[in-house]
Scaffold this motif. Sequence first.
Motif, mmCIF file in Angstrom:
data_model
loop_
_atom_site.group_PDB
_atom_site.id
_atom_site.type_symbol
_atom_site.label_atom_id
_atom_site.label_comp_id
_atom_site.label_asym_id
_atom_site.label_seq_id
_atom_site.Cartn_x
_atom_site.Cartn_y
_atom_site.Cartn_z
ATOM 1 N N ARG A 67 36.823 57.693 3.027
ATOM 2 C CA ARG A 67 35.842 58.604 3.609
ATOM 3 C C ARG A 67 35.537 58.212 5.051
ATOM 4 O O ARG A 67 35.518 57.028 5.394
ATOM 5 C CB ARG A 67 34.553 58.603 2.791
ATOM 6 N N ALA A 124 28.617 69.162 6.211
ATOM 7 C CA ALA A 124 28.235 68.248 5.134
ATOM 8 C C ALA A 124 28.385 68.909 3.766
ATOM 9 O O ALA A 124 28.955 68.336 2.837
ATOM 10 C CB ALA A 124 26.805 67.761 5.337
ATOM 11 N N SER A 127 32.048 69.781 2.943
ATOM 12 C CA SER A 127 32.881 68.610 2.680
ATOM 13 C C SER A 127 32.460 67.870 1.413
ATOM 14 O O SER A 127 33.147 66.922 1.006
ATOM 15 C CB SER A 127 32.808 67.625 3.859
ATOM 16 N N ALA A 129 29.829 66.001 1.334
ATOM 17 C CA ALA A 129 29.472 64.703 1.912
ATOM 18 C C ALA A 129 28.327 64.046 1.144
ATOM 19 O O ALA A 129 27.642 64.682 0.331
ATOM 20 C CB ALA A 129 29.082 64.883 3.380
ATOM 21 N N PHE A 163 31.886 61.389 4.684
ATOM 22 C CA PHE A 163 32.654 62.623 4.535
ATOM 23 C C PHE A 163 34.002 62.356 3.858
ATOM 24 O O PHE A 163 34.858 61.688 4.451
ATOM 25 C CB PHE A 163 32.935 63.253 5.902
#
Length: 263
Positions: A67, A124, A127, A129, A163
Motif C-alpha cells: 500500500r 480514498a 481506493s 483506503a 492506499f
Amino acid sequence: MYAFDIERPTTLAEAVKHMAASEENQALGGGQTLIPTLKQRLASPEKLISLTGIDEIRGICEDDAGRICIGAATTHAEVAAGATAYPALAALAGNIGDPAVRNRGTIGGSLANNDPSACYPAAALGSGATIVTDKREIPADDYFEGMFATALEEGEIITEVKFPVPQKAAYMKFEQPASRFALVGVFVAKYADGVRVAVTGASEEGVFRWSEAEAALASDFSAGAVEGLSLSGDGMISDLHGSGDYRAHLVGVMTKRAVAAAG
C-alpha cells in the motif's frame, strides 16, 4: 476573523496533548478551508494546533502489503510528485486547485474537512483506503458520514492514509472554473476482487459509491458497460453552477471518461 492563539507542535504527542486541552481547540493542516471559514466568522476556535511542522506525519512510503502510505501533513504537491507508484492518485493531487493551494493544502486536512466537492475523498473511497488516526484505523467505507461529516471523534487527528494500489485507476472531474473544485468528480479503480466507483461534488450527502456502475464494470471494464446507467437528480446538489439533474448526468459522463482513461 475572530482572535485565536496558535500552537506549532513538532511531535504528534504534543499535538494530541494540545487538542485534548480543550474541546474548542482545532487542528490546522494547510488551512485552505479552515482559514477562509475563520475569515467568514463561521468558526471560532480558541486555539489552532498546526500540524504542518510534525515530520512524523509527513512523507510517502510503501508498506509490507504494497500500500502507498501518505502522512497526513503531506501537501498535494508532494503527493503529485511522490506517489508515482499510484499514478491516478498522483494525477488527482496535481490537479487540485492552483500551485498556491497545492503547496499549502494537505491530504489529512482535506479528508478531515470532507468538503462535498473535494477530490481526495473520492480517491480514498474509490481506493478502499484506510484512514489512520492517533487512536485507530478507519476503513474509508466507514469514514465518510455525509457533507462535512466524518467518523472522527472530538480531538482525533489523522496521521496517515493507506492506499491499496489497483490494477487500473483514473480520476476525472468536471471543474468549477473559478475554484477548480469538482462540480462532479469520479474516481474509478479496478482491483482483483472488483471495481470501486466513488463520486464527489454531486450529492448532498457528500462522496458516495455508485454500486450499480461497480457491478457493471466488474463484468466488463469498459466505458460501454455504463451506457444506459443513470442516477436520479433527487438528492443531488443544485446551485447556480448546475441543477441536480445536470450533476446526475455528469456522473455518468465522468464515469465513462474515467474508465476510458484507466483502460
